[in-house]
Design an enzyme around this catalytic site. Sequence first.
Site, PDB file in Angstrom:
ATOM      1  N   GLY A   7     -36.379   0.550 -44.595  1.00  0.00           N
ATOM      2  CA  GLY A   7     -37.478  -0.151 -43.918  1.00  0.00           C
ATOM      3  C   GLY A   7     -38.053   0.632 -42.755  1.00  0.00           C
ATOM      4  N   GLN A  11     -41.917  -1.896 -37.909  1.00  0.00           N
ATOM      5  CA  GLN A  11     -42.219  -1.768 -36.469  1.00  0.00           C
ATOM      6  C   GLN A  11     -41.214  -0.882 -35.738  1.00  0.00           C
ATOM      7  OE1 GLN A  11     -41.922  -5.367 -34.164  1.00  0.00           O
ATOM      8  NE2 GLN A  11     -42.945  -4.445 -32.386  1.00  0.00           N
ATOM      9  N   ASP A  36     -38.770   3.670 -47.281  1.00  0.00           N
ATOM     10  CA  ASP A  36     -39.504   2.396 -47.284  1.00  0.00           C
ATOM     11  C   ASP A  36     -40.107   2.222 -48.671  1.00  0.00           C
ATOM     12  OD1 ASP A  36     -41.021   0.035 -46.564  1.00  0.00           O
ATOM     13  OD2 ASP A  36     -40.795   0.689 -44.502  1.00  0.00           O
ATOM     14  N   ARG A  38     -43.161   1.943 -49.628  1.00  0.00           N
ATOM     15  CA  ARG A  38     -44.166   2.999 -49.776  1.00  0.00           C
ATOM     16  C   ARG A  38     -44.164   3.807 -48.488  1.00  0.00           C
ATOM     17  NH1 ARG A  38     -46.220  -1.073 -52.590  1.00  0.00           N
ATOM     18  NH2 ARG A  38     -46.713  -2.184 -50.673  1.00  0.00           N
ATOM     19  N   ASP A  58     -37.100   0.668 -52.681  1.00  0.00           N
ATOM     20  CA  ASP A  58     -37.143  -0.792 -52.642  1.00  0.00           C
ATOM     21  C   ASP A  58     -35.693  -1.265 -52.649  1.00  0.00           C
ATOM     22  OD1 ASP A  58     -37.396  -3.468 -53.015  1.00  0.00           O
ATOM     23  OD2 ASP A  58     -38.540  -3.359 -54.892  1.00  0.00           O
ATOM     24  N   TYR A 147     -35.789 -16.345 -43.137  1.00  0.00           N
ATOM     25  CA  TYR A 147     -35.457 -15.108 -42.402  1.00  0.00           C
ATOM     26  C   TYR A 147     -34.166 -15.304 -41.613  1.00  0.00           C
ATOM     27  CZ  TYR A 147     -36.167 -11.536 -38.700  1.00  0.00           C
ATOM     28  OH  TYR A 147     -36.037 -10.497 -37.806  1.00  0.00           O
ATOM     29  N   LYS A 151     -30.576 -13.533 -42.265  1.00  0.00           N
ATOM     30  CA  LYS A 151     -30.001 -12.676 -41.210  1.00  0.00           C
ATOM     31  C   LYS A 151     -28.588 -13.162 -40.860  1.00  0.00           C
ATOM     32  CE  LYS A 151     -33.023  -9.458 -40.340  1.00  0.00           C
ATOM     33  NZ  LYS A 151     -32.699  -8.058 -40.669  1.00  0.00           N
TER      34      LYS A 151
END
Length: 326
Positions: A7, A11, A36, A38, A58, A147, A151
């Site tokens: 990933g 960010q 990542d 892409r 992926d 999420y 997590k």
Amino acid sequence: MRILLTGAGGQIGRDLIAELVRRAPAADPPTIVATDLRPPPAAVTADDPPGVSWRGLDVVDEAATRALIADVRPDLVFHLAAILSAKGETEPQLAYAVNQTGTWNVLEACRATGVPRLVFTSSIAVYGPGLPDPTPDDVPLHPTTMYGATKAAGELLCEYYTRRGWVDCRGVRFPGLISAGLPGGGSSDYALFMYVDGVRRGAYEAFCRADTRIPLMYMPDGVRALAEIAEAPRDRLRRCIYNLAGFSPRADEIAASVGRAVPGVAITYAPEPLRQAILDSWPSALDDRAAATDWGWRARFDLDAMTDDLVPRIRALLARTGAAGA
Ligand code: AKB
């Protein structure tokens, strides 16, 4: 040292790469494989330091994850790939696949390849409403989002793999992270957009109430925390996953801080029900004394120090990319 990031196009990735390169001895720079779905275009990665390469991955694809990790044979994995809270509520099946199945696939690939260490990025989203404030590490976890649920499950998997002696996992529960880079699908993004749109357009309509208060952290502290916990000796760590506190301003206090650096900025509020409900379910402050005691963690930036550092960075970025006033 060979380091692999999942990933990495999100960010945190590029800032973490810069921090890892900065900390490494000049005579022994790390080899970093950033992955990542892409990889970013070459124009974006052209400035990457030497030793950094990008590969498509992926994490939902079990065979591809195993093959890539077996090929790279990293000494250390930072598992960053995730669908964030707000996007996860509109696409819960995708969030389950990436966050739950993806984490399992990465852990299994690490175990099968003999990767010694993995750093997991968890979140304040593991918490639900009604907890003590500031919230300690060990309280009942009743997240309200997919999420948060995934997590929390990822944290437990990390503990399990560590207890079995398969992979030495450690990780942090991040507050909402603020940086010049654009996030994707988080509920804490309002704080970041106050800065980015405040500088770029001189105005921002926040999707939360003015009195919203959640824990936040400036990205340089966030990536330093990841590097520090990765380096911490195992025998210093009494737990697997640690709270990080940052600072906890109300949304209108962030707006006031932005206004100090961007005179005349107009920040207004139009609460959006889905994201506001998620924000209201999170604690307003975290207790991170365990991280301070065990591995010497301490945040360096408060709200105004972040504003003073971040606003010029956003201005420079906009000037470079020609997006000012867009
Ligand atoms: C989100 O808003 O979903 C994330 C987080 C707080 O983990 N930024």
